[in-house]
Design a protein around this motif. Sequence first.
Motif, PDB file in Angstrom:
ATOM      1  N   VAL B 116       8.706   8.392   1.877  1.00 44.34           N
ATOM      2  CA  VAL B 116       9.024   9.474   0.945  1.00 44.34           C
ATOM      3  C   VAL B 116       8.725   9.033  -0.488  1.00 44.34           C
ATOM      4  N   TYR B 117       9.070   7.776  -0.790  1.00 41.55           N
ATOM      5  CA  TYR B 117       8.713   7.241  -2.099  1.00 41.55           C
ATOM      6  C   TYR B 117       7.195   7.277  -2.290  1.00 41.55           C
ATOM      7  N   GLY B 118       6.484   6.949  -1.208  1.00 41.40           N
ATOM      8  CA  GLY B 118       5.025   6.968  -1.271  1.00 41.40           C
ATOM      9  C   GLY B 118       4.502   8.341  -1.648  1.00 41.40           C
ATOM     10  N   LEU B 119       5.024   9.368  -0.978  1.00 42.38           N
ATOM     11  CA  LEU B 119       4.592  10.734  -1.266  1.00 42.38           C
ATOM     12  C   LEU B 119       4.962  11.141  -2.682  1.00 42.38           C
ATOM     13  N   PHE B 120       6.171  10.746  -3.082  1.00 38.92           N
ATOM     14  CA  PHE B 120       6.637  11.049  -4.431  1.00 38.92           C
ATOM     15  C   PHE B 120       5.706  10.413  -5.468  1.00 38.92           C
ATOM     16  N   GLY B 121       5.349   9.160  -5.226  1.00 41.47           N
ATOM     17  CA  GLY B 121       4.441   8.456  -6.132  1.00 41.47           C
ATOM     18  C   GLY B 121       3.088   9.135  -6.193  1.00 41.47           C
ATOM     19  N   LEU B 122       2.621   9.563  -5.043  1.00 43.74           N
ATOM     20  CA  LEU B 122       1.333  10.269  -4.997  1.00 43.74           C
ATOM     21  C   LEU B 122       1.383  11.519  -5.862  1.00 43.74           C
ATOM     22  N   GLY B 123       2.455  12.291  -5.679  1.00 41.45           N
ATOM     23  CA  GLY B 123       2.587  13.548  -6.416  1.00 41.45           C
ATOM     24  C   GLY B 123       2.741  13.327  -7.903  1.00 41.45           C
ATOM     25  N   ILE B 124       3.622  12.432  -8.297  1.00 42.83           N
ATOM     26  CA  ILE B 124       3.945  12.256  -9.713  1.00 42.83           C
ATOM     27  C   ILE B 124       2.917  11.384 -10.430  1.00 42.83           C
ATOM     28  N   PHE B 125       2.767  10.153  -9.953  1.00 39.63           N
ATOM     29  CA  PHE B 125       1.981   9.186 -10.734  1.00 39.63           C
ATOM     30  C   PHE B 125       0.472   9.348 -10.515  1.00 39.63           C
ATOM     31  N   VAL B 126       0.086   9.498  -9.242  1.00 39.69           N
ATOM     32  CA  VAL B 126      -1.351   9.541  -8.959  1.00 39.69           C
ATOM     33  C   VAL B 126      -1.958  10.857  -9.423  1.00 39.69           C
ATOM     34  N   LEU B 140       4.839   1.561 -10.225  1.00 37.25           N
ATOM     35  CA  LEU B 140       5.893   2.517 -10.585  1.00 37.25           C
ATOM     36  C   LEU B 140       6.593   3.037  -9.335  1.00 37.25           C
ATOM     37  N   THR B 141       5.799   3.335  -8.299  1.00 31.11           N
ATOM     38  CA  THR B 141       6.389   3.835  -7.059  1.00 31.11           C
ATOM     39  C   THR B 141       7.313   2.783  -6.451  1.00 31.11           C
ATOM     40  N   LEU B 142       6.822   1.554  -6.380  1.00 32.71           N
ATOM     41  CA  LEU B 142       7.654   0.479  -5.832  1.00 32.71           C
ATOM     42  C   LEU B 142       8.887   0.257  -6.702  1.00 32.71           C
ATOM     43  N   ALA B 143       8.711   0.387  -8.021  1.00 33.54           N
ATOM     44  CA  ALA B 143       9.838   0.181  -8.935  1.00 33.54           C
ATOM     45  C   ALA B 143      10.951   1.180  -8.640  1.00 33.54           C
ATOM     46  N   ILE B 144      10.561   2.434  -8.415  1.00 31.89           N
ATOM     47  CA  ILE B 144      11.583   3.430  -8.117  1.00 31.89           C
ATOM     48  C   ILE B 144      12.275   3.106  -6.799  1.00 31.89           C
ATOM     49  N   MET B 145      11.494   2.572  -5.863  1.00 31.19           N
ATOM     50  CA  MET B 145      12.084   2.227  -4.573  1.00 31.19           C
ATOM     51  C   MET B 145      13.102   1.094  -4.695  1.00 31.19           C
ATOM     52  N   GLY B 205       6.791  -6.419   0.808  1.00 33.48           N
ATOM     53  CA  GLY B 205       6.636  -6.181   2.232  1.00 33.48           C
ATOM     54  C   GLY B 205       6.347  -4.750   2.646  1.00 33.48           C
ATOM     55  N   GLU B 206       6.572  -3.778   1.753  1.00 31.55           N
ATOM     56  CA  GLU B 206       6.461  -2.379   2.161  1.00 31.55           C
ATOM     57  C   GLU B 206       5.007  -1.885   2.172  1.00 31.55           C
ATOM     58  N   THR B 207       4.684  -1.084   3.166  1.00 30.51           N
ATOM     59  CA  THR B 207       3.346  -0.501   3.257  1.00 30.51           C
ATOM     60  C   THR B 207       3.325   0.948   2.781  1.00 30.51           C
ATOM     61  N   ALA B 208       4.309   1.713   3.237  1.00 27.66           N
ATOM     62  CA  ALA B 208       4.268   3.154   3.001  1.00 27.66           C
ATOM     63  C   ALA B 208       4.173   3.549   1.527  1.00 27.66           C
TER      64      ALA B 208
END
Lengths: 265, 283
Positions: B116-126, B140-145, B205-208
């Motif tokens: 979900v963080y991945g999708l959020f990052g895609l929508g917002i940052f990318v 940024l996405t990982l930071a939020i996670m 370690g996270e992929t998503a």
Amino acid sequence: MLVPMSIQNNERKQADVIVQTRELNLFYGDFQALKDVDIAIREKSITALIGPSGCGKSTFLRTLNRMNDLIEGVKITGEILIDGMNIRDEQIDLVSLRKKVGMVFQRPNPFPLSVAENILFAPKIHKTAQRKNHPMIVEECLKSVLLWDDFKDRLDMNALNLSLEQQQRLCMARLLSVKPDILLMDEPCSALDPIATERIEELMWILKENYTIIIVTHNMQQAARVSDDTGFMLLGELIEFGKTKRIFTNPQDQRTNDYITGRFG
Amino acid sequence: MRHNAYQTQKIAFVLLFIATVLVVLPVIFIVFIIVQKGWHAITWEFLTAIPKNGMREGGIFPAIVGTVYLVVGTLIFALPLGVLSAIYLTEYSKDNLLTRLIKLAIINLAGVPSVVYGLFGLGIFVIFLKFGSSILAGSLTLAIMVLPIIITTTKEALDSVPQSFREVSLSLGASKWQTIQYSVLPHALPGILTGVILAISRAAGETAPILFTVAAFYLPHLPQSIFDQAMALPYHLYVISTQVPNVSVEIRYGTALVLLVMVLSANFVAIVIRSKFRKMKKW
Ligand SMILES: Nc1ncnc2c1ncn2[C@@H]1O[C@H](COP(=O)(O)OP(=O)(O)OP(=O)(O)O)[C@@H](O)[C@H]1O
Ligand SMILES: [Mg+2]
């Protein structure tokens, strides 16, 4: 007898009033913890505050260095004059007030740092001393509380490894580093054994030369032994205030009499 | 037949022991397999060369570097923000509805699945902020996670500093901020560090979360700026295991071993710091 008779019998100089309150009221929300407290505390004397638990002794002490500011919902009315200045004034500089009016707490609470670092805590924060003067400050402060001879060779010892009495002395030394005029002590001996208590009392006699001391105690003998003036508080009111000798030998108020003779809850 | 308390206790012990073994065994088994199969792949070249021949040969250097970049980028954003908000929550905020809502939100944030963080990052940052698929967007996405991890551990560390330290400091004339700086934070530091390291191992370690925001399938060179894509170990492992045919078992397990060692050593450091802290702390 721990108090040298010569000191006790010496006629003290007529000292000036340093702390004065007028119609001081304090409310915690709706609860009134101090009621019309009028008190005049003389400079370079020891004033004891006695009274049953919950009567407002600590509350009163904490108004003098405005530590009650930290508690939400506290309302204060009346005047608190220290050296003639109303410390309730919004303009007052809290930093200089708290340097002037220092506090020793019930439980010895040194920082988990070395003896030297404990003492240098305030000078470092306030940047009041150059680095080269730090050893001098440490020595001076430790000497004032009679710890210097014990610790001059182990200033880097962690303060938590000291005995409780030494910790309490160290806390006083830490306080002296800001050069206060007034020392507020809230049951400073209640965590100590009788011998340590006696030694702290002796120290208070020595400190009295240079500082005004206000001490809260549950120990009636302590109040009688150590103080010049005594105030008896009950349910937020200052019932009686006067020379310790008179309060303990010839109390004017029946309630004071009941309390000091132990006929009181 | 009547069981006495002693027998019951014995049975309970045995059951608990079996349960523990059942939990630990698979972990040991996984580590064992990865070490056994990946061990031979670990050479100097494997660690320092770029992949060759469709990632079937060469090394994994760009993926290691990418992971390090991402971890550093994550910390740059998450550490100050997380520590400052923990300081705000413990030292400044009043206990009102808003504060309680914020605390609740942080707890819940920790439970959000990483995809979900991945999708959020895609929508917002990318897409919205037009960072593109880049180290910036991924960090940024990982930071939020990892923010909830850092906030929670920092909050715990601050809460464990005795109130008396604050009172003494204030009574000596220190301001609130000086008090936090000199008599709270130093004593909370080991606890904060633990949180940071846990955050590092999670981010590494996270992929998503990096899948849509930064990860490159294959890059023949190292990223040049924070707006470049980067390879990263977890994603690289996924790629060579499922997307590229005929990658040798050794390379796949070797990659897994490198990732495992990075994450486990971060965790190990966290454990050491924490135990040191426990011994030191006597108040
Ligand atoms: N933060 C607070 N909020 C509300 N009420 C308080 C607070 N602190 C103290 N009180 C109340 O004010 C009264 C006076 O408290 P205080 O601590 O000054 O008493 P004390 O004379 O020092 O007692 P003790 O001898 O037990 O230390 C008590 O009834 C206490 O319950
Ligand atoms: Mg009290």
